[in-house]
Write an enzyme that holds these catalytic residues in place. Structure first.
Site, mmCIF file in Angstrom:
data_model
loop_
_atom_site.group_PDB
_atom_site.id
_atom_site.type_symbol
_atom_site.label_atom_id
_atom_site.label_comp_id
_atom_site.label_asym_id
_atom_site.label_seq_id
_atom_site.Cartn_x
_atom_site.Cartn_y
_atom_site.Cartn_z
ATOM 1 N N ASP A 9 0.828 -1.204 0.000
ATOM 2 C CA ASP A 9 0.000 0.000 0.000
ATOM 3 C C ASP A 9 0.865 1.259 0.000
ATOM 4 O O ASP A 9 1.958 1.278 0.584
ATOM 5 C CB ASP A 9 -0.904 -0.014 1.244
ATOM 6 C CG ASP A 9 -2.084 0.928 1.104
ATOM 7 O OD1 ASP A 9 -2.289 1.479 0.010
ATOM 8 O OD2 ASP A 9 -2.792 1.111 2.111
ATOM 9 N N GLY A 68 0.265 5.319 -4.605
ATOM 10 C CA GLY A 68 -0.328 6.583 -5.056
ATOM 11 C C GLY A 68 0.099 7.761 -4.198
ATOM 12 O O GLY A 68 0.408 8.842 -4.709
ATOM 13 N N HIS A 99 2.960 3.399 -8.864
ATOM 14 C CA HIS A 99 2.799 1.972 -9.161
ATOM 15 C C HIS A 99 4.022 1.440 -9.909
ATOM 16 O O HIS A 99 4.492 0.327 -9.649
ATOM 17 C CB HIS A 99 1.543 1.746 -10.000
ATOM 18 C CG HIS A 99 0.271 2.059 -9.270
ATOM 19 N ND1 HIS A 99 -0.045 1.482 -8.053
ATOM 20 C CD2 HIS A 99 -0.764 2.882 -9.577
ATOM 21 C CE1 HIS A 99 -1.230 1.941 -7.638
ATOM 22 N NE2 HIS A 99 -1.671 2.792 -8.551
ATOM 23 N N SER A 139 -6.827 -6.134 -5.752
ATOM 24 C CA SER A 139 -7.938 -6.807 -5.086
ATOM 25 C C SER A 139 -9.178 -6.805 -5.967
ATOM 26 O O SER A 139 -9.275 -6.053 -6.936
ATOM 27 C CB SER A 139 -8.254 -6.114 -3.753
ATOM 28 O OG SER A 139 -8.982 -4.921 -3.971
ATOM 29 N N SER A 140 -10.139 -7.643 -5.604
ATOM 30 C CA SER A 140 -11.401 -7.682 -6.346
ATOM 31 C C SER A 140 -12.164 -6.377 -6.195
ATOM 32 O O SER A 140 -13.056 -6.078 -7.000
ATOM 33 C CB SER A 140 -12.251 -8.861 -5.858
ATOM 34 O OG SER A 140 -12.346 -8.883 -4.441
ATOM 35 N N TRP A 154 -11.284 -2.756 -8.788
ATOM 36 C CA TRP A 154 -11.954 -2.369 -10.030
ATOM 37 C C TRP A 154 -12.731 -1.069 -9.847
ATOM 38 O O TRP A 154 -13.116 -0.423 -10.824
ATOM 39 C CB TRP A 154 -12.911 -3.472 -10.492
ATOM 40 C CG TRP A 154 -12.238 -4.752 -10.888
ATOM 41 C CD1 TRP A 154 -12.203 -5.905 -10.180
ATOM 42 C CD2 TRP A 154 -11.487 -5.000 -12.096
ATOM 43 N NE1 TRP A 154 -11.486 -6.869 -10.864
ATOM 44 C CE2 TRP A 154 -11.041 -6.343 -12.034
ATOM 45 C CE3 TRP A 154 -11.167 -4.215 -13.213
ATOM 46 C CZ2 TRP A 154 -10.280 -6.916 -13.055
ATOM 47 C CZ3 TRP A 154 -10.413 -4.796 -14.221
ATOM 48 C CH2 TRP A 154 -9.974 -6.119 -14.144
ATOM 49 N N LEU A 189 12.355 -19.915 -4.006
ATOM 50 C CA LEU A 189 11.332 -19.050 -3.414
ATOM 51 C C LEU A 189 10.071 -19.186 -4.250
ATOM 52 O O LEU A 189 10.143 -19.231 -5.481
ATOM 53 C CB LEU A 189 11.782 -17.585 -3.411
ATOM 54 C CG LEU A 189 10.732 -16.553 -2.952
ATOM 55 C CD1 LEU A 189 10.575 -16.595 -1.430
ATOM 56 C CD2 LEU A 189 11.115 -15.147 -3.396
ATOM 57 N N ARG A 208 1.635 -4.898 6.220
ATOM 58 C CA ARG A 208 0.934 -3.911 5.400
ATOM 59 C C ARG A 208 1.691 -2.600 5.473
ATOM 60 O O ARG A 208 1.934 -2.079 6.570
ATOM 61 C CB ARG A 208 -0.508 -3.695 5.837
ATOM 62 C CG ARG A 208 -1.195 -2.650 4.953
ATOM 63 C CD ARG A 208 -2.679 -2.562 5.142
ATOM 64 N NE ARG A 208 -3.260 -1.656 4.152
ATOM 65 C CZ ARG A 208 -4.492 -1.717 3.702
ATOM 66 N NH1 ARG A 208 -5.299 -2.655 4.162
ATOM 67 N NH2 ARG A 208 -4.947 -0.874 2.802
ATOM 68 N N ILE A 231 -6.869 -5.659 7.154
ATOM 69 C CA ILE A 231 -6.488 -6.780 6.287
ATOM 70 C C ILE A 231 -7.054 -6.622 4.881
ATOM 71 O O ILE A 231 -6.519 -7.173 3.924
ATOM 72 C CB ILE A 231 -6.924 -8.110 6.928
ATOM 73 C CG1 ILE A 231 -6.156 -8.325 8.239
ATOM 74 C CG2 ILE A 231 -6.696 -9.285 5.999
ATOM 75 C CD1 ILE A 231 -6.601 -9.529 9.022
ATOM 76 N N SER A 232 -8.153 -5.869 4.754
ATOM 77 C CA SER A 232 -8.728 -5.538 3.441
ATOM 78 C C SER A 232 -9.022 -6.763 2.577
ATOM 79 O O SER A 232 -8.638 -6.821 1.402
ATOM 80 C CB SER A 232 -7.807 -4.564 2.690
ATOM 81 O OG SER A 232 -7.736 -3.330 3.373
ATOM 82 N N GLU A 269 1.202 -13.409 12.390
ATOM 83 C CA GLU A 269 1.588 -12.225 13.141
ATOM 84 C C GLU A 269 1.450 -11.015 12.215
ATOM 85 O O GLU A 269 1.903 -11.056 11.064
ATOM 86 C CB GLU A 269 3.022 -12.348 13.652
ATOM 87 C CG GLU A 269 3.251 -13.545 14.561
ATOM 88 C CD GLU A 269 2.388 -13.513 15.815
ATOM 89 O OE1 GLU A 269 2.094 -12.402 16.311
ATOM 90 O OE2 GLU A 269 2.018 -14.593 16.309
#
Length: 281
Positions: free
Chosen positions: A27, A30, A44, A72-73, A76, A138, A192, A199-200, A211
């Site tokens: 996050d 922007g 971005h 995320s969904s 949009w 990884l 985050r 948690i979004s 954790e």
């Protein structure tokens, strides 16, 4: 979670000094750009460079799984031009990074509802996943058009189709293999960036005992030192998984232990289960 991985609600997983699996909400792109009087899309673009550096940093520290929430969904809902830029950025990143990931032994996975993406993007995703499938240094997972509630619902729908005869009696072990992240252990550490503390709708099932680490650092500024600070915070946590501190001292470094729990109350279709009484409990 299923198979070789331990579910934190069914057994006590092994805990190490270094998180085996780190999940991150990236996050602040922007806001990073806005602070510099640049368009949001510039943030971005800069964020992709941070992804590249974090992959290297996780490899160097012995992290086995890195999961990044890219789109995320609910994203949009953003301005159409920003969404379009993000889709093109995703395409360019795949085209430019797959070879590098493969050369460094990184396996790429993309989780989410890919049906909304254009065929060219889906083809690049599948090509990258196939090319890196046998790598084990990884596992880099990109969550794109992903939502935690969607994940649980799609898993439940798959389970219902696969085993309709067990309807009303499904258990966690039945559902877990159908979740999008069934190939990975649950995240040990969730990070985050950007200052928000939520948690979004990210990995709702998988984060049950992770954790949580929140930092005001914006994603483009998140560097090795910021990652080390998050890992240091993780190391200070007492990971009890429902136990007491005294119990932790009794079982130092032991193997994963099965968790005792109340017997499940199976309710087959068309039947009625009376509420539990004190005697039942």
């Amino acid at each position: 979670m299923a198979g070789k991985f331990t579910s934190s609600t069914q057994a006590i997983p092994d805990v190490g000094n270094v998180p085996r699996h780190i999940a991150i909400i990236m996050d602040g792109n922007g806001r990073w750009a806005k602070q510099r009087f640049m368009p949001r899309v510039a943030g971005h673009k800069r964020g992709v460079e941070t992804v590249r550096s974090m992959v290297k940093a996780c490899i160097a520290r012995g992290v086995e799984y890195l999961t990044l929430f890219a789109f995320s969904s609910e994203n949009w809902r953003r301005p159409a031009e920003e969404v379009s830029f993000l889709m093109n950025l995703f395409i360019n990143a795949l085209q430019g990074e797959i070879g590098k990931l493969h050369a460094n032994g990184v396996r790429l996975k993309v989780v989410g509802d890919l049906a909304a993406f254009e065929p060219r993007l889906v083809a690049l995703i599948r090509e990258g996943e196939a090319k890196t499938a046998n790598n084990s240094r990884l596992t880099l997972t990109i969550a794109a058009n992903y939502g935690g509630r969607w994940d649980i619902l799609q898993a439940m729908n798959q389970l219902a189709l696969a085993h309709p005869e067990k309807a009303g009696c499904y258990g966690e072990a039945d559902l877990a293999p159908h979740l999008m992240m069934a190939y990975a252990p649950e995240p040990d550490l969730f990070i985050r960036t950007g200052g928000e503390q939520r948690i979004s709708n990210f990995l709702l099932w998988q984060l049950a005992y992770s954790e949580l680490h929140f930092t005001a650092t914006l994603w483009p500024d998140f560097d090795d030192a910021a990652l080390d600070a998050a890992i240091t915070s993780y190391r200070r946590r007492e990971r009890r998984f429902g136990r007491t501190s005294e119990q932790l001292g009794e079982q130092p470094g032991g193997p994963a232990l099965t968790v005792s729990s109340a017997p499940a109350r199976c309710v087959p279709p068309g039947t009625f289960a009376p509420p539990a009484t004190d005697r039942d409990a």
